[in-house]
Scaffold this active site. Structure first.
Site, PDB file in Angstrom:
ATOM      1  N   LYS A  82       2.915   1.131   3.068  1.00 21.28           N
ATOM      2  CA  LYS A  82       3.220   0.921   1.884  1.00 21.28           C
ATOM      3  C   LYS A  82       1.730   1.099   1.055  1.00 21.28           C
ATOM      4  O   LYS A  82       1.005   1.629   1.197  1.00 21.28           O
ATOM      5  CB  LYS A  82       3.474  -0.451   1.749  1.00 21.28           C
ATOM      6  CG  LYS A  82       5.109  -0.894   2.362  1.00 21.28           C
ATOM      7  CD  LYS A  82       6.396   0.074   1.701  1.00 21.28           C
ATOM      8  CE  LYS A  82       7.259  -0.625   2.714  1.00 21.28           C
ATOM      9  NZ  LYS A  82       7.133  -0.665   3.764  1.00 21.28           N
ATOM     10  N   ASP A  83       2.792   2.086   0.269  1.00 23.91           N
ATOM     11  CA  ASP A  83       1.906   3.359  -0.983  1.00 23.91           C
ATOM     12  C   ASP A  83       0.923   1.949  -1.726  1.00 23.91           C
ATOM     13  O   ASP A  83       0.978   1.079  -2.089  1.00 23.91           O
ATOM     14  CB  ASP A  83       2.136   3.585  -1.926  1.00 23.91           C
ATOM     15  CG  ASP A  83       3.183   5.235  -1.204  1.00 23.91           C
ATOM     16  OD1 ASP A  83       2.638   5.249  -0.261  1.00 23.91           O
ATOM     17  OD2 ASP A  83       3.932   5.479  -1.476  1.00 23.91           O
ATOM     18  N   ARG A  84      -0.090   2.401  -1.884  1.00 23.61           N
ATOM     19  CA  ARG A  84      -1.405   1.905  -2.922  1.00 23.61           C
ATOM     20  C   ARG A  84      -1.081   1.925  -4.266  1.00 23.61           C
ATOM     21  O   ARG A  84      -0.830   1.294  -4.747  1.00 23.61           O
ATOM     22  CB  ARG A  84      -3.163   2.272  -2.637  1.00 23.61           C
ATOM     23  CG  ARG A  84      -3.906   1.355  -3.727  1.00 23.61           C
ATOM     24  CD  ARG A  84      -5.354   3.134  -3.596  1.00 23.61           C
ATOM     25  NE  ARG A  84      -5.419   2.689  -2.581  1.00 23.61           N
ATOM     26  CZ  ARG A  84      -6.938   1.479  -2.055  1.00 23.61           C
ATOM     27  NH1 ARG A  84      -6.711   0.727  -3.063  1.00 23.61           N
ATOM     28  NH2 ARG A  84      -7.592   1.574  -1.438  1.00 23.61           N
ATOM     29  N   ARG A 120       5.056   8.421 -11.005  1.00 24.29           N
ATOM     30  CA  ARG A 120       4.182   7.668 -10.569  1.00 24.29           C
ATOM     31  C   ARG A 120       2.731   7.356 -11.948  1.00 24.29           C
ATOM     32  O   ARG A 120       1.533   7.589 -11.196  1.00 24.29           O
ATOM     33  CB  ARG A 120       3.164   7.928  -9.460  1.00 24.29           C
ATOM     34  CG  ARG A 120       3.778   7.464  -7.888  1.00 24.29           C
ATOM     35  CD  ARG A 120       2.952   7.700  -6.854  1.00 24.29           C
ATOM     36  NE  ARG A 120       3.722   8.632  -5.690  1.00 24.29           N
ATOM     37  CZ  ARG A 120       3.819   7.481  -4.724  1.00 24.29           C
ATOM     38  NH1 ARG A 120       3.635   6.326  -4.834  1.00 24.29           N
ATOM     39  NH2 ARG A 120       3.765   7.451  -3.536  1.00 24.29           N
TER      40      ARG A 120
END
Length: 367
Positions: free
Chosen positions: A109-111, A51
Protein backbone atom coordinates in the site's frame (compact mmCIF):
# COMPACT_ATOMS: atom_id res chain seq x y z
CA UNK A 1 20.07 14.90 -0.77
CA UNK A 2 22.14 18.08 -1.19
CA UNK A 3 25.92 17.60 -1.05
CA UNK A 4 28.15 20.30 0.39
CA UNK A 5 30.78 19.90 -2.32
CA UNK A 6 30.62 19.48 -6.09
CA UNK A 7 33.51 17.04 -5.99
CA UNK A 8 32.69 13.40 -6.63
CA UNK A 9 34.48 11.06 -4.15
CA UNK A 10 34.97 8.46 -6.87
CA UNK A 11 36.61 11.02 -9.12
CA UNK A 12 38.94 12.07 -6.30
CA UNK A 13 40.02 8.47 -5.81
CA UNK A 14 40.45 7.97 -9.54
CA UNK A 15 37.29 5.85 -9.90
CA UNK A 16 35.21 7.78 -12.43
CA UNK A 17 31.58 6.76 -12.44
CA UNK A 18 30.65 4.88 -15.60
CA UNK A 19 27.19 5.53 -16.98
CA UNK A 20 25.32 2.51 -18.38
CA UNK A 21 25.46 2.14 -22.14
CA UNK A 22 22.35 3.44 -23.94
CA UNK A 23 21.09 0.15 -25.34
CA UNK A 24 17.69 -0.17 -27.07
CA UNK A 25 16.20 -1.79 -23.97
CA UNK A 26 17.53 0.91 -21.65
CA UNK A 27 16.09 3.54 -23.96
CA UNK A 28 12.73 1.75 -23.89
CA UNK A 29 12.83 1.71 -20.08
CA UNK A 30 13.63 5.41 -19.91
CA UNK A 31 10.97 6.35 -22.48
CA UNK A 32 8.14 4.42 -20.86
CA UNK A 33 5.56 6.46 -18.93
CA UNK A 34 2.05 5.72 -17.73
CA UNK A 35 1.09 9.26 -18.72
CA UNK A 36 1.60 8.37 -22.40
CA UNK A 37 -0.87 5.48 -22.40
CA UNK A 38 -4.10 5.91 -24.34
CA UNK A 39 -7.23 7.03 -22.50
CA UNK A 40 -10.50 5.25 -23.16
CA UNK A 41 -12.85 8.23 -23.18
CA UNK A 42 -10.93 10.89 -25.07
CA UNK A 43 -8.60 12.15 -22.36
CA UNK A 44 -9.03 14.11 -19.11
CA UNK A 45 -11.74 16.78 -18.92
CA UNK A 46 -9.91 19.03 -16.47
CA UNK A 47 -7.14 19.32 -13.93
CA UNK A 48 -6.80 18.93 -10.18
CA UNK A 49 -4.46 17.91 -7.38
CA UNK A 50 -4.50 14.48 -5.79
CA UNK A 51 -2.63 13.75 -2.54
CA UNK A 52 -2.26 17.31 -1.25
CA UNK A 53 -2.29 15.50 2.09
CA UNK A 54 -2.20 11.83 3.05
CA UNK A 55 -5.87 12.05 4.00
CA UNK A 56 -6.77 12.84 0.36
CA UNK A 57 -6.01 9.23 -0.60
CA UNK A 58 -7.76 6.67 1.60
CA UNK A 59 -7.74 2.93 0.85
CA UNK A 60 -9.08 0.00 2.87
CA UNK A 61 -8.48 -3.66 2.15
CA UNK A 62 -11.33 -6.14 1.87
CA UNK A 63 -10.31 -9.68 2.79
CA UNK A 64 -11.52 -12.57 0.65
CA UNK A 65 -12.18 -14.86 3.63
CA UNK A 66 -13.47 -14.84 7.21
CA UNK A 67 -11.10 -15.19 10.16
CA UNK A 68 -11.64 -18.22 12.40
CA UNK A 69 -10.87 -16.54 15.73
CA UNK A 70 -8.36 -19.22 16.72
CA UNK A 71 -4.99 -20.50 15.59
CA UNK A 72 -1.31 -19.58 15.69
CA UNK A 73 -1.56 -16.59 13.32
CA UNK A 74 -2.44 -13.20 14.78
CA UNK A 75 -4.18 -10.95 12.25
CA UNK A 76 -3.92 -7.19 12.75
CA UNK A 77 -6.05 -4.63 10.91
CA UNK A 78 -3.81 -1.56 10.85
CA UNK A 79 -4.35 2.04 9.81
CA UNK A 80 -1.13 3.77 8.80
CA UNK A 81 -0.12 7.25 7.63
CA UNK A 82 3.15 8.08 5.90
CA UNK A 83 4.55 4.54 6.15
CA UNK A 84 5.04 1.88 3.53
CA UNK A 85 3.86 -1.68 4.07
CA UNK A 86 7.29 -3.32 4.33
CA UNK A 87 8.45 -0.88 7.02
CA UNK A 88 5.35 -1.57 9.12
CA UNK A 89 5.95 -5.31 8.74
CA UNK A 90 9.51 -4.83 10.02
CA UNK A 91 8.22 -2.92 13.06
CA UNK A 92 5.75 -5.68 13.85
CA UNK A 93 8.46 -8.33 13.56
CA UNK A 94 10.70 -6.48 16.04
CA UNK A 95 7.93 -5.90 18.56
CA UNK A 96 6.75 -9.52 18.32
CA UNK A 97 10.37 -10.76 18.42
CA UNK A 98 9.97 -12.89 15.30
CA UNK A 99 11.80 -13.06 11.99
CA UNK A 100 10.63 -10.83 9.17
CA UNK A 101 9.47 -13.88 7.21
CA UNK A 102 6.93 -14.57 9.99
CA UNK A 103 5.02 -11.37 9.20
CA UNK A 104 2.75 -11.47 6.15
CA UNK A 105 0.52 -9.05 4.25
CA UNK A 106 -1.77 -9.37 1.25
CA UNK A 107 -0.44 -6.45 -0.79
CA UNK A 108 1.67 -3.31 -0.80
CA UNK A 109 0.00 0.00 0.00
CA UNK A 110 1.11 3.57 -0.73
CA UNK A 111 3.19 5.52 1.74
CA UNK A 112 1.58 8.85 0.80
CA UNK A 113 -1.92 7.87 1.88
CA UNK A 114 -4.08 6.76 4.76
CA UNK A 115 -4.35 3.02 4.35
CA UNK A 116 -6.05 0.26 6.27
CA UNK A 117 -4.64 -3.18 5.66
CA UNK A 118 -4.25 -6.59 7.25
CA UNK A 119 -1.02 -8.14 8.55
CA UNK A 120 -0.54 -11.57 10.08
CA UNK A 121 2.16 -12.71 12.50
CA UNK A 122 3.02 -16.37 13.05
CA UNK A 123 3.02 -16.90 16.84
CA UNK A 124 2.84 -20.66 17.53
CA UNK A 125 2.36 -21.20 21.24
CA UNK A 126 2.87 -17.51 22.04
CA UNK A 127 0.48 -14.89 23.47
CA UNK A 128 -0.41 -11.67 21.69
CA UNK A 129 2.51 -9.19 21.92
CA UNK A 130 2.20 -5.71 23.43
CA UNK A 131 2.08 -3.28 20.50
CA UNK A 132 1.95 -0.09 22.58
CA UNK A 133 5.40 0.91 21.26
CA UNK A 134 4.04 1.48 17.75
CA UNK A 135 4.26 5.15 16.66
CA UNK A 136 1.15 7.34 16.65
CA UNK A 137 0.80 7.16 12.85
CA UNK A 138 0.21 3.40 13.06
CA UNK A 139 -3.01 2.27 14.79
CA UNK A 140 -4.34 -1.23 15.35
CA UNK A 141 -8.06 -1.14 14.57
CA UNK A 142 -8.80 -4.83 15.06
CA UNK A 143 -7.02 -8.08 15.83
CA UNK A 144 -8.09 -11.69 15.60
CA UNK A 145 -6.50 -15.12 15.45
CA UNK A 146 -6.65 -17.39 12.42
CA UNK A 147 -5.44 -20.90 11.64
CA UNK A 148 -3.65 -19.87 8.43
CA UNK A 149 -1.28 -17.04 7.54
CA UNK A 150 -2.23 -14.15 5.31
CA UNK A 151 -1.01 -14.79 1.78
CA UNK A 152 -0.22 -12.35 -1.00
CA UNK A 153 -3.27 -11.46 -3.06
CA UNK A 154 -5.76 -12.91 -0.54
CA UNK A 155 -8.08 -9.95 -1.05
CA UNK A 156 -11.51 -9.46 -2.55
CA UNK A 157 -10.51 -5.91 -3.38
CA UNK A 158 -9.93 -2.43 -1.98
CA UNK A 159 -12.25 0.44 -1.10
CA UNK A 160 -11.09 3.97 -1.94
CA UNK A 161 -12.09 7.51 -1.03
CA UNK A 162 -10.15 10.17 -2.91
CA UNK A 163 -10.19 13.97 -2.69
CA UNK A 164 -9.16 15.92 -5.77
CA UNK A 165 -8.45 19.52 -4.78
CA UNK A 166 -7.98 22.67 -6.87
CA UNK A 167 -10.43 21.21 -9.37
CA UNK A 168 -10.58 23.08 -12.67
CA UNK A 169 -13.03 21.30 -14.96
CA UNK A 170 -16.34 21.55 -16.77
CA UNK A 171 -18.58 19.95 -14.13
CA UNK A 172 -21.14 18.68 -16.64
CA UNK A 173 -18.39 17.04 -18.70
CA UNK A 174 -16.85 15.57 -15.55
CA UNK A 175 -20.16 14.09 -14.42
CA UNK A 176 -20.71 12.62 -17.89
CA UNK A 177 -17.25 11.02 -17.72
CA UNK A 178 -17.96 9.57 -14.29
CA UNK A 179 -21.24 8.14 -15.57
CA UNK A 180 -19.43 6.57 -18.52
CA UNK A 181 -16.88 4.94 -16.22
CA UNK A 182 -19.64 3.75 -13.89
CA UNK A 183 -21.43 1.98 -16.72
CA UNK A 184 -18.51 0.91 -18.92
CA UNK A 185 -15.50 0.48 -16.63
CA UNK A 186 -12.01 1.71 -17.50
CA UNK A 187 -8.71 0.28 -18.80
CA UNK A 188 -7.06 -1.95 -16.21
CA UNK A 189 -3.63 -0.29 -16.39
CA UNK A 190 -0.96 -0.88 -13.78
CA UNK A 191 -0.31 2.37 -11.92
CA UNK A 192 2.96 4.32 -11.68
CA UNK A 193 3.72 2.96 -8.21
CA UNK A 194 4.22 -0.46 -9.81
CA UNK A 195 7.42 0.76 -11.44
CA UNK A 196 9.26 2.29 -8.49
CA UNK A 197 10.51 5.82 -8.06
CA UNK A 198 11.31 7.37 -11.45
CA UNK A 199 10.37 4.05 -13.11
CA UNK A 200 13.70 2.75 -11.79
CA UNK A 201 12.50 -0.86 -11.45
CA UNK A 202 12.56 -1.19 -15.24
CA UNK A 203 16.22 -0.21 -15.60
CA UNK A 204 17.15 -2.38 -12.63
CA UNK A 205 15.48 -5.34 -14.33
CA UNK A 206 17.77 -5.20 -17.39
CA UNK A 207 20.81 -7.02 -15.88
CA UNK A 208 18.48 -9.57 -14.24
CA UNK A 209 16.84 -10.36 -17.59
CA UNK A 210 20.25 -10.53 -19.30
CA UNK A 211 21.60 -13.09 -16.80
CA UNK A 212 18.35 -15.06 -16.81
CA UNK A 213 17.83 -15.50 -13.08
CA UNK A 214 17.19 -13.55 -9.90
CA UNK A 215 19.67 -13.41 -7.05
CA UNK A 216 17.68 -11.42 -4.51
CA UNK A 217 14.02 -11.27 -3.55
CA UNK A 218 13.85 -7.58 -4.50
CA UNK A 219 14.69 -8.46 -8.10
CA UNK A 220 11.35 -10.20 -8.38
CA UNK A 221 9.68 -6.78 -8.05
CA UNK A 222 11.74 -5.57 -11.00
CA UNK A 223 10.51 -8.46 -13.13
CA UNK A 224 6.93 -7.69 -12.10
CA UNK A 225 7.48 -4.12 -13.30
CA UNK A 226 8.59 -5.46 -16.69
CA UNK A 227 5.45 -7.56 -17.07
CA UNK A 228 3.37 -4.54 -16.06
CA UNK A 229 5.06 -2.35 -18.69
CA UNK A 230 4.43 -4.89 -21.45
CA UNK A 231 0.80 -5.35 -20.41
CA UNK A 232 0.22 -1.58 -20.30
CA UNK A 233 1.71 -1.14 -23.77
CA UNK A 234 -0.48 -3.90 -25.20
CA UNK A 235 -3.60 -2.53 -23.50
CA UNK A 236 -2.85 0.98 -24.75
CA UNK A 237 -2.78 -0.27 -28.34
CA UNK A 238 -6.13 -1.98 -27.87
CA UNK A 239 -7.59 1.17 -26.32
CA UNK A 240 -6.43 3.14 -29.37
CA UNK A 241 -8.29 0.66 -31.58
CA UNK A 242 -11.42 0.54 -29.42
CA UNK A 243 -10.89 -3.16 -28.75
CA UNK A 244 -10.30 -3.18 -24.99
CA UNK A 245 -13.86 -3.88 -23.79
CA UNK A 246 -15.69 -4.78 -27.01
CA UNK A 247 -15.01 -5.75 -30.64
CA UNK A 248 -12.91 -8.83 -29.79
CA UNK A 249 -10.50 -10.52 -32.15
CA UNK A 250 -10.85 -14.12 -33.21
CA UNK A 251 -8.78 -16.16 -30.78
CA UNK A 252 -8.96 -13.67 -27.89
CA UNK A 253 -8.68 -15.08 -24.37
CA UNK A 254 -11.75 -14.19 -22.32
CA UNK A 255 -12.13 -14.07 -18.56
CA UNK A 256 -15.39 -14.67 -16.75
CA UNK A 257 -16.36 -11.59 -14.74
CA UNK A 258 -15.30 -11.83 -11.09
CA UNK A 259 -13.49 -15.11 -11.75
CA UNK A 260 -10.11 -16.42 -12.86
CA UNK A 261 -11.71 -18.79 -15.38
CA UNK A 262 -10.45 -18.31 -18.95
CA UNK A 263 -11.54 -19.51 -22.36
CA UNK A 264 -10.56 -18.83 -25.98
CA UNK A 265 -13.07 -17.17 -28.30
CA UNK A 266 -12.52 -19.26 -31.41
CA UNK A 267 -15.30 -17.37 -33.19
CA UNK A 268 -17.10 -14.06 -32.68
CA UNK A 269 -20.88 -13.84 -32.60
CA UNK A 270 -23.64 -11.60 -31.27
CA UNK A 271 -23.93 -13.56 -28.01
CA UNK A 272 -20.24 -13.07 -27.23
CA UNK A 273 -20.55 -9.34 -27.93
CA UNK A 274 -23.61 -9.17 -25.68
CA UNK A 275 -21.74 -10.80 -22.82
CA UNK A 276 -18.83 -8.41 -23.29
CA UNK A 277 -21.07 -5.35 -23.34
CA UNK A 278 -22.74 -6.55 -20.15
CA UNK A 279 -19.36 -7.18 -18.46
CA UNK A 280 -20.24 -10.84 -17.97
CA UNK A 281 -16.87 -11.55 -19.57
CA UNK A 282 -13.77 -9.45 -20.25
CA UNK A 283 -11.03 -9.45 -22.82
CA UNK A 284 -7.57 -10.23 -21.45
CA UNK A 285 -3.98 -9.32 -22.26
CA UNK A 286 -0.75 -11.17 -21.66
CA UNK A 287 1.36 -11.05 -18.53
CA UNK A 288 4.47 -12.26 -20.32
CA UNK A 289 6.50 -15.26 -19.22
CA UNK A 290 6.67 -18.96 -19.96
CA UNK A 291 3.95 -21.56 -20.53
CA UNK A 292 0.66 -19.74 -19.98
CA UNK A 293 -2.23 -22.08 -19.15
CA UNK A 294 -4.39 -20.49 -21.86
CA UNK A 295 -2.94 -18.71 -24.88
CA UNK A 296 -4.55 -16.60 -27.62
CA UNK A 297 -4.74 -18.05 -31.12
CA UNK A 298 -5.39 -16.82 -34.64
CA UNK A 299 -5.86 -13.04 -35.03
CA UNK A 300 -5.45 -12.31 -31.31
CA UNK A 301 -2.12 -14.15 -31.14
CA UNK A 302 -0.87 -12.25 -34.19
CA UNK A 303 -1.96 -8.94 -32.67
CA UNK A 304 -0.12 -9.51 -29.37
CA UNK A 305 3.02 -10.62 -31.17
CA UNK A 306 3.03 -7.56 -33.45
CA UNK A 307 2.12 -5.14 -30.66
CA UNK A 308 5.16 -6.19 -28.62
CA UNK A 309 7.51 -7.00 -31.50
CA UNK A 310 10.02 -4.35 -30.39
CA UNK A 311 10.22 -5.78 -26.86
CA UNK A 312 11.68 -9.24 -27.50
CA UNK A 313 14.59 -8.61 -25.09
CA UNK A 314 12.14 -8.15 -22.22
CA UNK A 315 9.89 -11.06 -23.20
CA UNK A 316 12.77 -13.51 -23.76
CA UNK A 317 14.37 -12.40 -20.50
CA UNK A 318 11.22 -13.13 -18.52
CA UNK A 319 11.09 -16.58 -20.07
CA UNK A 320 14.76 -17.23 -19.19
CA UNK A 321 14.01 -16.14 -15.63
CA UNK A 322 11.24 -18.78 -15.59
CA UNK A 323 8.50 -16.28 -14.79
CA UNK A 324 5.12 -17.93 -15.32
CA UNK A 325 2.93 -16.27 -17.93
CA UNK A 326 -0.65 -15.34 -17.09
CA UNK A 327 -3.58 -13.28 -18.33
CA UNK A 328 -5.08 -10.05 -16.94
CA UNK A 329 -8.40 -8.45 -17.71
CA UNK A 330 -8.15 -5.43 -20.00
CA UNK A 331 -11.14 -3.80 -18.31
CA UNK A 332 -11.92 -3.24 -14.66
CA UNK A 333 -15.01 -1.80 -13.03
CA UNK A 334 -15.50 0.56 -10.11
CA UNK A 335 -18.18 -0.87 -7.86
CA UNK A 336 -20.44 1.51 -5.93
CA UNK A 337 -18.88 4.53 -7.68
CA UNK A 338 -20.13 7.74 -6.02
CA UNK A 339 -19.06 11.37 -6.16
CA UNK A 340 -19.83 14.81 -4.78
CA UNK A 341 -18.47 18.30 -5.32
CA UNK A 342 -17.41 20.52 -2.42
CA UNK A 343 -16.43 23.99 -3.63
CA UNK A 344 -13.33 23.36 -5.78
CA UNK A 345 -12.93 19.74 -4.64
CA UNK A 346 -14.22 16.45 -6.05
CA UNK A 347 -14.71 13.60 -3.56
CA UNK A 348 -15.02 10.23 -5.26
CA UNK A 349 -15.41 6.80 -3.63
CA UNK A 350 -15.51 3.30 -5.10
CA UNK A 351 -14.31 -0.28 -4.68
CA UNK A 352 -11.97 -2.08 -7.06
CA UNK A 353 -11.09 -5.76 -7.42
CA UNK A 354 -7.64 -6.75 -6.21
CA UNK A 355 -4.80 -5.77 -8.53
CA UNK A 356 -6.60 -2.76 -10.02
CA UNK A 357 -5.35 0.79 -9.49
CA UNK A 358 -7.39 3.82 -8.45
CA UNK A 359 -5.00 6.08 -10.36
CA UNK A 360 -6.01 4.31 -13.60
CA UNK A 361 -9.54 5.62 -13.00
CA UNK A 362 -8.43 9.13 -12.03
CA UNK A 363 -6.34 9.55 -15.21
CA UNK A 364 -9.57 9.22 -17.19
CA UNK A 365 -10.94 12.27 -15.31
CA UNK A 366 -8.19 14.82 -14.70
CA UNK A 367 -4.58 15.53 -15.53
Amino acid sequence: MTQSSSENPKEISGEAKTEPAITPERQQAENFSVSQLACAYGGPVGSGTLRSTAEDFFVEEQLSFDLTGEGEHLFLFIEKRGENTADVADMLAKIADVRQMNVSYAGLKDRHAVTRQWFSISLPGKPDPDFSALPDNIRILDKKRNNRKLRRGALRGNRFELRIRELDADIDALVARLEAIKSGGFPNYFGEQRFGRGYGNLSRAIPVLARGKTRRKSEGMNLSAVRSMLFNLLLSKRVELGRWCSHPLVGDVMQLGGSSSLFVAESIDAELERRLNGAEINLTGCLCGKAARVMPVADAADFEQQALADYTFWINGLQRCKVDADRRSLRTTANDLQWEFQDDMLVVSFSLPKGSYATALIRELIR
